[in-house]
Design an enzyme around this catalytic site. Structure first.
Site, short mmCIF file in Angstrom:
data_model
loop_
_atom_site.label_atom_id
_atom_site.label_comp_id
_atom_site.label_asym_id
_atom_site.label_seq_id
_atom_site.Cartn_x
_atom_site.Cartn_y
_atom_site.Cartn_z
N ILE A 36 0.85 -1.19 0.00
CA ILE A 36 0.00 0.00 0.00
C ILE A 36 0.89 1.24 0.00
O ILE A 36 1.78 1.38 0.85
CB ILE A 36 -0.94 -0.02 1.23
CG1 ILE A 36 -1.88 -1.22 1.15
CG2 ILE A 36 -1.71 1.30 1.32
CD1 ILE A 36 -2.80 -1.26 -0.06
N LEU A 37 0.68 2.14 -0.94
CA LEU A 37 1.53 3.33 -1.04
C LEU A 37 1.19 4.36 0.03
O LEU A 37 2.07 5.03 0.55
CB LEU A 37 1.36 3.97 -2.42
CG LEU A 37 1.99 3.23 -3.60
CD1 LEU A 37 1.62 3.93 -4.91
CD2 LEU A 37 3.51 3.15 -3.45
N THR A 44 -4.99 7.43 1.73
CA THR A 44 -5.73 7.53 0.46
C THR A 44 -6.24 6.15 0.02
O THR A 44 -7.32 6.06 -0.56
CB THR A 44 -4.88 8.18 -0.64
OG1 THR A 44 -3.68 7.43 -0.80
CG2 THR A 44 -4.56 9.61 -0.30
N VAL A 60 -6.62 -0.43 -5.67
CA VAL A 60 -7.70 -0.57 -4.69
C VAL A 60 -8.96 0.19 -5.08
O VAL A 60 -9.97 0.13 -4.38
CB VAL A 60 -7.26 -0.11 -3.28
CG1 VAL A 60 -6.19 -1.03 -2.74
CG2 VAL A 60 -6.78 1.34 -3.30
N GLU A 116 -11.29 -0.08 -7.38
CA GLU A 116 -12.51 -0.83 -7.68
C GLU A 116 -12.82 -1.86 -6.59
O GLU A 116 -13.98 -2.23 -6.36
CB GLU A 116 -12.38 -1.59 -9.01
CG GLU A 116 -11.57 -0.88 -10.08
CD GLU A 116 -12.36 0.12 -10.89
OE1 GLU A 116 -13.55 0.29 -10.61
OE2 GLU A 116 -11.78 0.76 -11.79
#
Lengths: 756, 316
Positions: A639-640, A644, A713, A715
């Site tokens: 996860i970046l 967000t 992530v 959709e």
């Protein structure tokens, strides 16, 4: 050509995450601009001279011809500069024309004929000096029509359904035989309605010209290059003659994957009038004038052994598209990679109707398809007397059941198990209708989530200036997802500078191209290109330093140079990045990077997964449903940005609540028009509809997905969410409504049929 | 939006007089409904008379032990008022079930009563609507009329009145105080304010041109419990599918007719000793659903029964 093995073997700054910026819940880069109302969306951009205002007029028939127009009153109205219909609109190349064979979109002419093929199709256009004058004049335009009987009754025309172009049913084994031989069966039909995207920002455009071959256009679109190329083809000018910008976008959800007549007409009118022109859709016009998610009818058949193992499953989806279209809501496809079963049949039937254009909307396919299959699984679990979580675990495939490929990563079972534990799933009573809280019957439901992952070609440039500021430039978009922010994080982490020393410039056709936002490929695609550019800039900076006699790093190994806190270092020798650049490249240094899909990427099945858990209250007196708690647990690679990404996931879950309970638009067959035309009638969830909601992301790295090991992530959160709500309703009161949305009228009828 | 002129009235009497002087004049207070409709050119006033700043926002006790509520009081102010909450809780509950906080902060009591229907065919100028364009027909009659009226409708109009506040006021036997352009004042029972559609659905109230609502007067609270229940597709900011206000032995239904519907038949049955369910069955014998809104019959029966029990302290 890169390979997955290269990605796995090669360290990079995102993987190393030395400063810890990757994954951090960093605030939105553009957040202050948005919350203070100072982010210039397309319609708010200040043009170089006062703009004129265009207003579109939609057809008031669904199919037929425009036979006449009385424009005299509108032309005579105050401030009016132009009034167009197909009879006097500027000539444009026929739809789809590609004067340049490599254009990523063909021409999209507006007002290009008398033929009307859907209600609300723009058929006239008024430009005036103010918006008020344009709106007032638009009301004076009188059009006459030769209407034809619209063919809009989807459920009455299922028989017209044909295979979508180039597609056939996919059968593995012998579904009918396997289904017949199964001791436990589910065979039910679900329907989903037309849904509208309802972006906060309606589609809007502003255009002006700098000479006869140069059009400047600001619009709200998810993909930059097709918008630029399509407009250039429409205007009949060179592709580079269009400078298209889309800096801030108030929601896209697939509905802005293409441009509309607002852009075409703004550019045409700006050319004709010699001044900037703004055109925006009204909220009402958005419903017909842009795409929608089409209605579906889905028949699901599940055949299982008594231990829960699926012998056979089938989803057949009927859906519709515009009379000239081919878009297909692929509600059956996701199932192919989700559960193991030796006998499988999936496919689609497409019915062409005189309705507005169908198109992609958040989690296209999965959103609708999970609303049937994931409820059917709940019904199967009930028939088996098995826990719904356990039923899914029993059917967990070791490899992709469709194509036999190994999964790059698959943590569906962990999502299910951790979600069940965190949510308190063990408190669920399998027999429905056992829990009361005042007037509310309380029930728990769950569903699985799946969505494919994609990587597309993209480029990016990174610059460093004499202040040590890093500027990321990319023809990418941020539709509210967090693109600005994650690009800034990748840049800061890669070059070892604080976030405050990063500038991100996106949404511009003159920047290195990226495919834009859609299909949850955005962050992986744009981010991987950014990482490549960042690594290239690191190397260039390191070589500059070791090759510069004035640098303390002179003569060292460029591969060993470290980047941290704006300082470049080799062991105990160091200088600031800005000192190096100021001394050696005072004009700054720019490099590009790019990403391409790995040549061997197709050897793996690469998906994202999740599990939804939902608690609802049902008032059996009124049939009202309120969501009390909802939890999603997701596995989608690294996860970046925890903030967000979580917003994306919870947003998708809220979409699922809306689809389950309130969202849908109905066709009035007499007119071929949609009944709900504003947000007081098309009901998306309000704050009060969403109780305790959370999304949790499992630790995961998917090195086979891309060099960063991330996946999308955008959709995923929507996939399966509606089914969890529907299943919770069943657990609360013991009835199922298979005709979405589950509104009080429908649920009340089902409750009364059960004597409740 | 059509061009219009604007004036700020100096007194209720001056406002009423000014309204009679200008053809096409409309009063504006909060503007939460009127401005939306003007943008769609469903309302096309030539002149706006601002009554929102007149000194008629007070909420005060009456000598009879009731309460008078100024027509310019905001919905929020009424719902939050201590006397309203303590003595007329059904009114507070009803107001809070309507609109959104932002709308309630702007919307006035008078404007709430005179808000126009939310029927989709009224809002869509491309469709026939006798209320919007007299003589054009009723698009809803054979259309998507899930939320249509079950009481008092006509072939000309099957729309509903969507105010929550008015339903509670109807059950509370409120009266509407007005001033006419001539300076005359009168007091109208709230249940007589709105007209049923008949063959003139565009004539929505008994008010004469220029007549201005100045206040709503409540009699002393009824003996017995009060309750307001509303059913809607989502939890807030949604028009109701049905609602019910219970005030002692008095009962009004919402979103079932083009006016707040006083359930006189049910009241009579209750007084005669019928159970709430029996009383509602009696009331609903007079209902005329149109297919898509058939569900309102059982919905209203169940909802009102539950609300009567709730008001009587017996829970749902």
């Amino acid at each position: 050509m890169s390979s997955v093995a290269d990605w796995e073997a090669t360290p990079n700054p995102v993987k190393t995450n030395r400063a810890g910026l990757i994954g951090k819940p960093v605030d939105r880069y553009e957040g202050p601009l948005k919350v203070t109302g100072t982010a210039p969306y397309a319609y708010e951009v200040q043009p170089p001279s006062p703009p004129a205002y265009g207003v579109m007029i939609g057809a008031e028939i669904a199919v037929g011809r425009v036979t006449g127009a009385d424009l005299a009153a509108a032309r005579a109205a105050p401030g009016v500069l132009a009034v167009w219909t197909h009879e006097n609109a500027p000539a444009q190349p026929p739809r789809g024309t590609k004067a340049h064979p490599r254009s990523s979109a063909g021409s999209r002419p507006a007002l290009d004929g008398d033929r009307v093929t859907y209600w609300g199709q723009p058929v006239a256009f008024v430009v005036a000096d103010t918006l008020e004058n344009a709106v007032a004049a638009a009301h004076l335009v009188k059009l006459s029509y030769a209407p034809e009987t619209p063919n809009v009754d989807f459920h009455g025309r299922l028989i017209d359904g044909v295979d979508p172009p180039g597609e056939k049913d996919v059968e593995v084994g012998d579904f009918e035989a396997g289904f017949k031989a199964s001791p436990v069966q589910v065979d039910e039909t679900w329907t989903t309605p037309i849904q509208n995207h309802c972006q906060m920002e309606p589609c809007a455009s502003l255009a002006w010209w700098e000479g006869p071959d140069r059009c400047i256009a600001h619009t709200s679109v998810q993909m930059v290059k097709p918008a630029q190329h399509g407009l250039a083809e429409t205007l009949g000018i060179d592709r580079d003659g269009v400078h298209l910008m889309t800096r801030y976008i108030g929601g896209g959800f697939g509905g802005k994957g293409q441009t509309y007549d607002d852009l075409t007409l703004a550019a045409l009118a700006a050319r004709e009038l010699g001044r900037p022109v703004k055109v925006a859709f009204t909220r009402q016009q958005m419903m017909h004038g842009t795409i929608h998610r089409p209605a579906t009818l889905q028949r699901v058949r599940l055949g299982a052994e008594k231990d829960g193992r699926l012998n056979a499953f089938s989803i057949m989806t009927w859906t519709h598209c515009h009379s000239d279209g081919a878009f297909t809501e692929h509600a059956s496809n996701f199932a192919r990679a989700l559960y193991a079963a030796p006998n499988r049949l999936t496919g689609h039937r497409l019915v062409k109707l005189d309705l507005p254009h169908a198109g992609p909307m958040r989690a296209p396919g999965e959103a609708s398809g999970t609303m049937s299959l994931e409820v059917a699984m709940d019904e199967l679990a009930e028939k088996l007397g098995m826990d719904p979580v356990q039923l899914r675990i029993v059917n967990e495939p070791p490899v992709d059941p469709e194509n036999g490929r190994p999964f790059s990563q698959r943590q569906l079972v962990r999502c299910l198990q951790e979600g069940a534990q965190l949510f308190g799933w063990d408190r669920r009573l399998p027999q429905p209708g056992q829990v009361r809280d005042g007037r509310w019957h309380v029930g728990l439901g769950m569903a699985a989530a799946i969505r494919g992952n994609f990587l597309l070609p993209a480029k990016c440039s990174f610059s460093v200036d004499a202040e040590g500021t890093i500027t990321v430039r990319q023809g990418m978009t941020d539709i509210g997802t967090g693109t600005y922010t994650v690009l800034a994080q990748i840049a800061a982490e890669t070059l070892g500078v604080p976030l405050g020393k990063v500038v991100v410039e996106i949404g511009d056709s003159e920047l290195p191209p990226a495919p834009g936002s859609g299909g949850q490929f955005g962050a992986a695609t744009a981010g991987s290109a950014a990482l490549a550019a960042g690594v290239n800039l690191r190397r260039a900076v390191a070589e500059l330093a070791v090759g510069d006699a004035g640098s303390p790093l002179h003569g060292g190994d460029p591969e060993a140079v470290t980047f941290q806190d704006g300082v470049i270092a080799l062991e105990n020798r160091s200088e600031t990045l800005s000192d190096l650049i100021r001394r050696t490249r005072p004009e700054g240094l720019t490099v590009e990077g790019e990403i391409r899909p790995a040549q061997d990427a197709q050897r793996w099945s690469t998906q994202t997964y999740g599990a939804h858990f939902c608690e609802v209250g049902v008032d059996v007196v009124t049939g009202e449903v309120r969501v009390r708690r909802m939890l999603g647990v997701f596995a989608a690679g690294r996860i970046l940005n925890a903030k967000t990404a979580r917003s994306q996931l919870t947003g998708g879950m809220i979409w699922g609540v809306g689809a389950a309970l309130t969202e849908g638009n109905a066709v009035d067959p007499r007119y071929g028009s949609l009944i709900a035309q504003d947000l007081a009638q098309y009901l998306v969830p309000a704050h009060a509809d969403i109780g305790d909601l959370d999304a949790i992301m499992l630790d995961e790295v998917d090195d086979k997905a891309n060099p960063m090991g991330i996946k999308g992530v955008g959709e995923l959160g929507n996939s399966g969410a509606s089914a969890a709500v529907a299943n919770a309703i069943h657990n609360a009161v013991g009835v199922r409504v298979r005709d979405y949305p589950i509104t009080p009228d429908k649920l009340l009828a089902a409750l009364m049929a059960r004597g409740l | 939006m059509k061009p219009f002129t604007y004036e700020r009235a100096e007194s209720p009497a001056a406002a009423a007089k000014a309204a009679a002087l200008t053809k096409g004049a409309r009063f504006i207070a909060g503007g939460t409904n009127l401005l939306d409709l003007m943008k769609l050119e469903i309302e096309q006033p030539t002149h706006l008379i601002d009554v929102g700043r007149l000194p008629m926002a007070a909420i005060a006790p009456t000598p009879e032990g009731g309460l008078t509520i100024g027509a310019a009081a905001t919905n929020t102010a009424v719902a939050a008022h201590a006397d309203v909450r303590a003595r007329y809780p059904v009114l507070s509950q009803a107001i809070l079930a309507g609109g959104s906080p932002q709308l309630r902060n702007k919307a006035s009591v008078g404007g709430n009563l005179l808000q126009r229907t939310r029927c989709a065919y009224f809002y869509d100028a491309s469709k026939p609507c006798n209320k919007r364009a007299p003589g054009s027909g009723c698009g809803a009659l054979e259309g998507l009329n899930r939320n249509a009226a079950i009481f008092g409708a006509s072939q000309a109009c099957i729309a509903t009145h969507t105010s929550d506040m008015a339903v509670a006021l109807a059950a509370l036997n409120a009266r509407v105080e007005t001033i006419s352009p001539s300076g005359d004042t009168r007091s109208i029972p709230l249940t007589d304010l709105h007209r049923l559609p008949g063959d003139m659905p565009h004539v929505e109230t008994v008010l004469v041109p220029g007549e201005l609502i100045t206040a709503v007067t409540l009699p002393p609270p009824p003996v017995g419990g009060q309750a307001y229940r509303k059913v809607r597709d989502r939890a807030s900011y949604a028009g109701g599918l049905a609602s019910v206000a219970v005030a002692g032995g008095d009962l009004a239904l919402g979103m079932v007719a083009l006016k707040p519907w006083r359930a006189a038949g049910a009241e009579r049955a209750l007084r005669a000793g019928a159970s709430p369910a029996e009383a509602m069955a009696a009331e609903l014998e007079g209902a005329s659903p149109r297919g898509r809104n058939d569900f309102k019959i059982p919905l209203v029966a169940r909802l009102a029964t539950a609300a009567i029990h709730e008001a009587n302290g017996r829970g749902a």
